[in-house]
Design a protein around this motif. Structure first.
Motif, PDB file in Angstrom:
ATOM      1  N   THR A  28       0.838  -1.198   0.000  1.00 27.05           N
ATOM      2  CA  THR A  28       0.000   0.000   0.000  1.00 27.05           C
ATOM      3  C   THR A  28       0.875   1.252   0.000  1.00 27.05           C
ATOM      4  N   LEU A  31       2.489   1.607  -3.461  1.00 29.84           N
ATOM      5  CA  LEU A  31       1.490   2.041  -4.426  1.00 29.84           C
ATOM      6  C   LEU A  31       1.172   3.529  -4.258  1.00 29.84           C
ATOM      7  N   LYS A  35       1.767   6.300  -7.202  1.00 30.73           N
ATOM      8  CA  LYS A  35       0.686   7.144  -7.724  1.00 30.73           C
ATOM      9  C   LYS A  35       1.045   8.622  -7.641  1.00 30.73           C
ATOM     10  N   TYR A  49       1.849  -7.731  -8.446  1.00 30.51           N
ATOM     11  CA  TYR A  49       2.747  -8.334  -7.462  1.00 30.51           C
ATOM     12  C   TYR A  49       2.329  -9.776  -7.249  1.00 30.51           C
ATOM     13  N   GLN A  56       5.399  -4.959 -14.212  1.00 33.05           N
ATOM     14  CA  GLN A  56       4.839  -3.617 -14.300  1.00 33.05           C
ATOM     15  C   GLN A  56       4.939  -3.074 -15.711  1.00 33.05           C
ATOM     16  N   MET A  99      -1.419   4.394 -11.287  1.00 33.12           N
ATOM     17  CA  MET A  99      -0.863   3.078 -11.028  1.00 33.12           C
ATOM     18  C   MET A  99      -1.970   2.134 -10.613  1.00 33.12           C
ATOM     19  N   PHE A 101      -3.209  -1.692  -9.735  1.00 29.14           N
ATOM     20  CA  PHE A 101      -2.495  -2.674  -8.916  1.00 29.14           C
ATOM     21  C   PHE A 101      -3.308  -3.946  -8.768  1.00 29.14           C
ATOM     22  N   SER A 103      -2.552  -7.860  -6.737  1.00 27.06           N
ATOM     23  CA  SER A 103      -1.699  -8.803  -6.034  1.00 27.06           C
ATOM     24  C   SER A 103      -2.338 -10.169  -6.233  1.00 27.06           C
ATOM     25  N   TYR A 146      -7.870   3.958 -12.035  1.00 24.40           N
ATOM     26  CA  TYR A 146      -7.001   4.202 -10.902  1.00 24.40           C
ATOM     27  C   TYR A 146      -6.426   5.596 -11.085  1.00 24.40           C
TER      28      TYR A 146
END
Length: 147
Positions: A28, A31, A35, A49, A56, A99, A101, A103, A146
């Motif tokens: 977090t 990220l 951003k 991730y 990326q 960005m 994201f 996971s 995002y």
């Protein structure tokens, strides 16, 4: 280049290894930093991730993308950075995503990418093409932006 002409856009996809398995809090924080910096530099993209590995895509003006990647290479959280694909683009795939994201587990990653192991011994052109397809599919299936 004319004064009114926009700078050429570039897309860069890379992989790297985290120096340790990252917690949700660390991800977090990473990220949030990405951003903030990316919005200041007109860089968009997405970070995936998976079990200590990063995949990326970065998009934006060529100089901004290259300086962002250079900063990532110096970041103590990353090691073994390797470019899979770098190409000029006419338009951003991740417009407005300073960005994105995800996971995901390594099993989910392999399910999504077929037999391609982005972090293995497969030739880079094949890994780059598969990484582009995977990241494009994330973009296509996520209707939220995002920012």
């Amino acid at each position: 280049m004319d004064d009114g002409e926009a700078p050429a856009l570039e897309q860069l996809i890379y992989i790297s290894a985290a120096t340790h398995l990252m917690s949700n809090e660390e991800l977090t924080e990473l990220l949030g930093q990405a951003k903030r910096i990316n919005s200041q530099n007109a860089v968009t993209g997405m970070l995936v991730y998976s079990n200590g590995s990063f995949l990326q895509v970065l998009e934006g003006p060529k100089a901004a993308v290259e300086s962002t990647y250079a900063r990532i290479q110096r970041d103590p959280r990353h090691q073994h950075c390797q470019v899979l694909l770098i190409q000029p683009i006419d338009a951003r795939l991740f417009e407005g995503w300073y960005m994105g994201f995800e996971s995901i587990s390594i099993e989910q990653l392999l399910d999504l990418s077929g037999t391609i192991d982005f972090f293995g011994d497969c030739p880079i052109p094949e890994r780059g093409a598969a990484a582009f397809q995977l990241l494009s599919s994330f973009r296509a299936t996520h209707d939220r932006q995002y920012a």
